[in-house]
Design a protein around this motif. Structure first.
Motif, PDB file in Angstrom:
ATOM      1  N   VAL A  38       0.803  -1.235   0.020  1.00  0.00           N
ATOM      2  CA  VAL A  38       0.023  -0.032   0.016  1.00  0.00           C
ATOM      3  C   VAL A  38       0.920   1.066  -0.111  1.00  0.00           C
ATOM      4  O   VAL A  38       1.829   1.399   0.790  1.00  0.00           O
ATOM      5  CB  VAL A  38      -1.003   0.082   1.203  1.00  0.00           C
ATOM      6  CG1 VAL A  38      -1.725   1.210   1.338  1.00  0.00           C
ATOM      7  CG2 VAL A  38      -1.756  -1.033   1.174  1.00  0.00           C
ATOM      8  N   PRO A  39       0.584   2.095  -0.849  1.00  0.00           N
ATOM      9  CA  PRO A  39       1.501   3.438  -0.994  1.00  0.00           C
ATOM     10  C   PRO A  39       0.929   4.426   0.066  1.00  0.00           C
ATOM     11  O   PRO A  39      -0.152   4.270   0.695  1.00  0.00           O
ATOM     12  CB  PRO A  39       1.012   3.807  -2.360  1.00  0.00           C
ATOM     13  CG  PRO A  39      -0.287   3.582  -2.715  1.00  0.00           C
ATOM     14  CD  PRO A  39      -0.233   2.229  -2.032  1.00  0.00           C
ATOM     15  N   GLU A  51      -6.600   4.045   9.060  1.00  0.00           N
ATOM     16  CA  GLU A  51      -5.613   3.344   9.962  1.00  0.00           C
ATOM     17  C   GLU A  51      -6.173   1.725  10.172  1.00  0.00           C
ATOM     18  O   GLU A  51      -7.287   1.713  10.592  1.00  0.00           O
ATOM     19  CB  GLU A  51      -5.565   3.606  11.371  1.00  0.00           C
ATOM     20  CG  GLU A  51      -4.951   5.111  11.362  1.00  0.00           C
ATOM     21  CD  GLU A  51      -4.913   5.872  12.647  1.00  0.00           C
ATOM     22  OE1 GLU A  51      -4.551   5.014  13.574  1.00  0.00           O
ATOM     23  OE2 GLU A  51      -5.139   7.055  12.784  1.00  0.00           O
ATOM     24  N   ILE A  52      -5.437   0.776   9.423  1.00  0.00           N
ATOM     25  CA  ILE A  52      -5.900  -0.330   9.341  1.00  0.00           C
ATOM     26  C   ILE A  52      -4.807  -1.202   9.954  1.00  0.00           C
ATOM     27  O   ILE A  52      -3.484  -1.058   9.877  1.00  0.00           O
ATOM     28  CB  ILE A  52      -5.643  -0.967   7.882  1.00  0.00           C
ATOM     29  CG1 ILE A  52      -6.696  -0.053   7.090  1.00  0.00           C
ATOM     30  CG2 ILE A  52      -6.269  -2.351   7.654  1.00  0.00           C
ATOM     31  CD1 ILE A  52      -6.621  -0.089   5.467  1.00  0.00           C
ATOM     32  N   THR A  60      -1.459   3.088   7.169  1.00  0.00           N
ATOM     33  CA  THR A  60      -2.377   4.163   7.140  1.00  0.00           C
ATOM     34  C   THR A  60      -2.500   4.390   5.711  1.00  0.00           C
ATOM     35  O   THR A  60      -1.535   4.404   4.882  1.00  0.00           O
ATOM     36  CB  THR A  60      -1.881   5.354   7.658  1.00  0.00           C
ATOM     37  OG1 THR A  60      -1.728   5.076   9.082  1.00  0.00           O
ATOM     38  CG2 THR A  60      -2.772   6.531   7.478  1.00  0.00           C
ATOM     39  N   VAL A  61      -3.646   4.749   5.088  1.00  0.00           N
ATOM     40  CA  VAL A  61      -3.944   4.764   3.646  1.00  0.00           C
ATOM     41  C   VAL A  61      -4.847   5.928   3.589  1.00  0.00           C
ATOM     42  O   VAL A  61      -5.835   5.921   4.363  1.00  0.00           O
ATOM     43  CB  VAL A  61      -4.780   3.358   3.263  1.00  0.00           C
ATOM     44  CG1 VAL A  61      -5.112   3.595   1.682  1.00  0.00           C
ATOM     45  CG2 VAL A  61      -3.960   2.153   3.617  1.00  0.00           C
ATOM     46  N   GLY A  62      -4.799   6.762   2.457  1.00  0.00           N
ATOM     47  CA  GLY A  62      -5.224   7.759   2.281  1.00  0.00           C
ATOM     48  C   GLY A  62      -6.506   7.225   1.224  1.00  0.00           C
ATOM     49  O   GLY A  62      -6.493   6.354   0.603  1.00  0.00           O
ATOM     50  N   ALA A  69      -9.215  -4.861  -3.558  1.00  0.00           N
ATOM     51  CA  ALA A  69      -9.701  -5.551  -2.268  1.00  0.00           C
ATOM     52  C   ALA A  69      -9.467  -4.878  -0.800  1.00  0.00           C
ATOM     53  O   ALA A  69     -10.388  -5.051  -0.017  1.00  0.00           O
ATOM     54  CB  ALA A  69      -8.903  -7.022  -2.260  1.00  0.00           C
ATOM     55  N   LEU A  70      -8.605  -4.042  -0.813  1.00  0.00           N
ATOM     56  CA  LEU A  70      -8.508  -3.062   0.303  1.00  0.00           C
ATOM     57  C   LEU A  70      -9.641  -2.342   0.815  1.00  0.00           C
ATOM     58  O   LEU A  70     -10.099  -2.050   1.828  1.00  0.00           O
ATOM     59  CB  LEU A  70      -7.248  -2.329   0.230  1.00  0.00           C
ATOM     60  CG  LEU A  70      -6.649  -1.567   1.589  1.00  0.00           C
ATOM     61  CD1 LEU A  70      -6.354  -2.379   2.806  1.00  0.00           C
ATOM     62  CD2 LEU A  70      -5.584  -0.843   1.280  1.00  0.00           C
TER      63      LEU A  70
END
Length: 81
Positions: A38-39, A51-52, A60-62, A69-70
Motif C-alpha cells: 500500500v502506498p 488506519e488499518i 495508514t491509507v489515504g 480488495a483493500l
C-alpha cells in the motif's frame, strides 16, 4: 482487525473492529490484501485517512489509495459497525 477512519472536512473519527473467526467474508478479503504494497497517503486536504490493523500489521491509507480488495475490506469492516 481494526479500521479507524479519520480526517475529512468535519474531522470525525469512526472506528470498527471485526473478527475473521466469526466472519468468513472478512477472512477472504484479508487473504487478498497485502498491506506492505500500500502506498503512503498523499497530502490531500480534507481526505479521509484509514488506519488499518490486521493482526498487528498496520498501515495508514489515504482515501485516494483505497482501491480493490483493500477498499472492499475497509467498507466491509466499517459497514458492520
Amino acid at each position: 482487525m481494526t479500521v479507524v477512519r479519520s480526517g475529512g472536512f468535519a474531522g470525525i473519527e469512526r472506528r470498527a473492529e471485526s473478527d475473521s473467526a466469526s466472519d468468513p467474508m472478512l477472512t477472504r478479503l484479508v487473504g487478498r490484501v497485502d498491506l506492505t504494497a500500500v502506498p503512503p497517503p498523499g497530502r490531500i486536504p480534507d481526505q479521509f485517512l484509514y488506519e488499518i490493523d490486521i493482526d498487528g500489521d498496520r498501515t495508514t491509507v489515504g482515501e485516494a489509495q483505497l482501491q480493490g480488495a483493500l477498499r472492499e475490506l475497509v467498507h466491509h469492516v466499517l459497514g458492520r459497525a
